[in-house]
Design a protein around this motif. Structure first.
Motif, PDB file in Angstrom:
ATOM      1  N   HIS A  94      37.589 -25.669 -60.642  1.00  0.00           N
ATOM      2  CA  HIS A  94      36.912 -25.192 -59.439  1.00  0.00           C
ATOM      3  C   HIS A  94      36.315 -23.807 -59.700  1.00  0.00           C
ATOM      4  O   HIS A  94      36.957 -22.957 -60.331  1.00  0.00           O
TER       5      HIS A  94
ATOM      6  N   ARG B 245      35.931 -21.207 -57.852  1.00  0.00           N
ATOM      7  CA  ARG B 245      36.718 -20.094 -57.327  1.00  0.00           C
ATOM      8  C   ARG B 245      37.912 -19.794 -58.222  1.00  0.00           C
ATOM      9  O   ARG B 245      38.278 -18.627 -58.416  1.00  0.00           O
TER      10      ARG B 245
ATOM     11  N   VAL C 242      36.659 -17.867 -61.317  1.00  0.00           N
ATOM     12  CA  VAL C 242      36.384 -16.460 -60.995  1.00  0.00           C
ATOM     13  C   VAL C 242      37.684 -15.683 -60.838  1.00  0.00           C
ATOM     14  O   VAL C 242      37.828 -14.558 -61.339  1.00  0.00           O
ATOM     15  N   LEU C 243      38.662 -16.276 -60.145  1.00  0.00           N
ATOM     16  CA  LEU C 243      39.939 -15.595 -59.957  1.00  0.00           C
ATOM     17  C   LEU C 243      40.667 -15.387 -61.282  1.00  0.00           C
ATOM     18  O   LEU C 243      41.373 -14.399 -61.460  1.00  0.00           O
TER      19      LEU C 243
ATOM     20  N   ALA D  48      45.892 -16.538 -53.059  1.00  0.00           N
ATOM     21  CA  ALA D  48      44.529 -17.061 -52.905  1.00  0.00           C
ATOM     22  C   ALA D  48      44.453 -18.527 -53.320  1.00  0.00           C
ATOM     23  O   ALA D  48      43.788 -19.337 -52.661  1.00  0.00           O
TER      24      ALA D  48
ATOM     25  N   LEU E  30      43.652 -21.870 -51.089  1.00  0.00           N
ATOM     26  CA  LEU E  30      42.630 -22.839 -51.488  1.00  0.00           C
ATOM     27  C   LEU E  30      43.168 -24.262 -51.399  1.00  0.00           C
ATOM     28  O   LEU E  30      42.503 -25.157 -50.859  1.00  0.00           O
TER      29      LEU E  30
END
Length: 292
Positions: free
Chosen positions: A17, A19, A22-23, A107, A111
């Protein structure tokens, strides 16, 4: 077993994913900046101190003489950076775990909750600060266990067993608590962790073995010493990605287990107790006798 495998493949899929990617890179950027700063100021003194420590050990003087007579006069110049990196590796792992636990794990849990469990009620059984203090305490216990177990690492099989077990226990304690901190109440969390402690511990141990993946990158000491500032960020990113996968695996498992636990409780509450028919019969009989 079904829940274990189902949460595993879902965690693998979630690692792709955007996100999550990026995390996983955000902590790497922060740690790369910190690592470059520490290396700039402390790398040379740390290597010099390690060389002095190696020279100061009388028991190793004969070993150095034998190695130098064999033609490896610069062996200590290669060994000293290796030992510094070996000692710094647990610190890097701990910092990665704390960053993932403090920033990424909540986070990633949100999600998973938003995409799979949007109707799951949040009971906020633990605060952010409680989670952070608990993670810090568990991390200190894991570090103490690692330090105490270092002499056992000289036994060949144990060096492949003890560190992953310790990191697995730490991952299990931290990630499972964080995965349930927002959605489960304190009683629900304790009951779930008690009922699923062995599958959760197995997930932690497997993630602990995955955390040893950067050791493959460091297999060649010569290459590692030559490309220190290149391999360290890669190793940190691998650690971070493994921890992100661990957080996703625990989130999928714990939230699904919490959903099933609440469904069982709701079904049990909807079923009338064994005394309900007797009570209804007694009430009907009394109405019959009271009728004119």
């Amino acid at each position: 077993m079904r829940l274990l495998l189902d949460s595993f493949w879902r965690a693998v899929a979630y690692c792709l994913h955007p996100r999550v990617i990026v995390l996983s890179l955000a902590p790497l950027a922060l740690m790369a900046i910190g690592g470059i700063g520490l290396g700039y100021f402390y790398w040379t003194p740390a290597v010099a101190w390690m060389r002095e420590a190696l020279d100061a050990w009388p028991i190793l003087s004969s070993l150095w003489g034998w190695i130098e007579s064999a033609g490896a006069a610069d062996f200590k110049s290669v060994l000293a950076p290796m030992l510094v990196i070996f000692l710094a590796t647990p610190v890097i792992v701990v910092i990665s775990l704390l960053i993932v636990s403090g920033l990424m794990a909540p986070a990633l849990t949100r999600l998973v909750a938003q995409r799979r469990f949007p109707a799951l009620q949040q009971k906020h059984g633990a605060s952010f600060f409680l989670s952070m203090f608990r993670s810090l305490g568990m991390t200190l216990l894991a570090l103490l266990a690692l330090i105490v177990s270092v002499p056992l690492w000289l036994v060949p099989p144990l060096v492949l067993v003890l560190p992953p077990l310790i990191w697995g226990w730490l991952t299990y304690q931290v990630m499972s608590f964080d995965a349930l901190s927002e959605h489960a109440s304190a009683d629900e969390r304790r009951e779930l962790l008690r009922a699923h402690r062995w599958p959760l511990f197995a997930i932690g141990v497997l993630c602990g073995y995955l955390g040893a993946a950067p050791s493959i990158v460091w297999a060649s000491a010569v290459v590692f010493a030559a490309a220190f500032f290149v391999l360290i960020p890669i190793a940190i990113w691998i650690y971070t990605l493994v921890f992100a996968f661990s957080a996703l695996w625990f989130a999928h498992y714990c939230l699904e287990a919490l959903t099933q636990q609440r469904a069982v409780r709701a079904a049990a509450a909807a079923i009338p107790g064994p005394d309900a028919p007797a009570v209804e019969l007694s009430a009907a009989t009394s109405r019959q006798w009271e009728a004119p």
